[in-house]
Design an enzyme around this catalytic site. Structure first.
Site, PDB file in Angstrom:
ATOM      1  N   HIS A  10      45.804  37.624  54.682  1.00 20.13           N
ATOM      2  CA  HIS A  10      44.564  37.077  53.787  1.00 20.13           C
ATOM      3  C   HIS A  10      45.062  36.110  53.025  1.00 20.13           C
ATOM      4  CE1 HIS A  10      40.487  37.903  51.582  1.00 20.13           C
ATOM      5  NE2 HIS A  10      41.496  37.550  50.372  1.00 20.13           N
ATOM      6  N   ASP A  12      44.289  33.457  49.915  1.00 21.97           N
ATOM      7  CA  ASP A  12      43.230  33.029  48.801  1.00 21.97           C
ATOM      8  C   ASP A  12      43.368  31.475  48.375  1.00 21.97           C
ATOM      9  OD1 ASP A  12      41.955  35.414  48.514  1.00 21.97           O
ATOM     10  OD2 ASP A  12      43.532  36.037  47.128  1.00 21.97           O
ATOM     11  N   GLY A 119      39.980  34.494  40.940  1.00 19.54           N
ATOM     12  CA  GLY A 119      40.818  33.470  39.934  1.00 19.54           C
ATOM     13  C   GLY A 119      42.178  33.797  39.919  1.00 19.54           C
ATOM     14  N   GLY A 121      45.527  37.132  40.335  1.00 19.43           N
ATOM     15  CA  GLY A 121      45.976  38.313  40.985  1.00 19.43           C
ATOM     16  C   GLY A 121      46.279  39.219  39.584  1.00 19.43           C
ATOM     17  N   GLY A 122      46.376  40.504  40.199  1.00 12.26           N
ATOM     18  CA  GLY A 122      46.732  41.389  39.015  1.00 12.26           C
ATOM     19  C   GLY A 122      45.637  41.871  38.167  1.00 12.26           C
ATOM     20  N   ASP A 152      38.225  43.226  47.942  1.00 12.19           N
ATOM     21  CA  ASP A 152      39.410  42.294  47.529  1.00 12.19           C
ATOM     22  C   ASP A 152      39.482  42.277  45.986  1.00 12.19           C
ATOM     23  OD1 ASP A 152      41.346  40.308  47.278  1.00 12.19           O
ATOM     24  OD2 ASP A 152      40.000  38.620  48.120  1.00 12.19           O
ATOM     25  N   GLY A 154      42.195  44.165  42.901  1.00 13.77           N
ATOM     26  CA  GLY A 154      42.696  45.607  42.243  1.00 13.77           C
ATOM     27  C   GLY A 154      42.663  46.406  43.118  1.00 13.77           C
TER      28      GLY A 154
HETATM   29 ZN    ZN Z   1      40.798  36.828  48.716  1.00 10.86          ZN
END
Ligand code: ZN
Length: 196
Positions: A10, A12, A119, A121-122, A152, A154
């Protein structure tokens, strides 16, 4: 991740306009593609999106997912993706209702629910998206169409288990998949599958 047992790669893509961050473009997808035989699932968090769809398709995307919120002509964007020979996905931000997908069900192969505001990660999983997953599961099953339901944002073994129970059949994980470095990837993926 390929050797560790992932099903998809995947990717992003963020533009600093539709979402408040910039990541990569088609050149990086093209560079990554030879390194894995897995399908490339390219999630475009960009606006406008249509001018870039052919670039990502030719860079090696197998699935191209666009946001319902990214422009005024979602159906046209989805048709363009299929014209390029890719599977077409539509993604919904947390504040967009499941009903936004209903008019384009015949034009999609995948529906992606964002369980964080895209926007970065994490971030922490937004609980209200479980009800939306359930509504989409019923809509897809009722249509009789072969459409994947992906989540997608968390995702860890705990939120992943709950998302799967609510109807998701693809879990996207970044932080939980990469935690602990390369030697932990296989174990991380087993835990996300609920097999460890
Ligand atoms: Zn994604």
């Amino acid at each position: 991740m390929t050797d560790a047992g992932a099903d998809l790669i995947h990717v992003d893509v963020m533009d600093g306009h539709f979402v408040p961050n910039i990541t990569i473009g088609p050149g990086v997808v093209r560079a990554l593609k030879p390194h894995s035989p897995l399908p490339f699932d390219v999630h475009l968090m960009i606006a406008p999106v249509d001018p870039f769809i052919p670039d990502f398709a030719s860079a090696g995307a197998d699935i191209v997912t666009v946001h319902a919120e990214a422009g005024p002509h979602l159906h046209r964007s989805l048709a363009l993706i299929r014209e390029q020979g890719c599977k077409a996905g539509v993604s919904l931000n947390p504040s967009t209702p499941a009903a936004a997908v209903a008019p384009v069900l015949d034009a999609v192969d995948l529906v992606l629910v964002m369980s964080v505001n895209p926007g970065f990660g994490g971030q922490s999983f937004i609980e209200s998206q479980l009800d939306k997953l359930g509504a989409l599961r019923r809509m897809i099953d009722g249509s009789g169409r072969d459409i994947a339901l992906e989540i997608d944002g968390g995702i860890n073994p705990e939120t992943g288990r709950r998302a799967a129970k609510a109807g998701a059949d693809i879990l996207v994980a970044g932080t939980a998949a990469f935690a602990g470095g390369e030697r932990a990837y296989a174990e991380n993926i087993l835990r996300l599958r609920g097999d460890a």
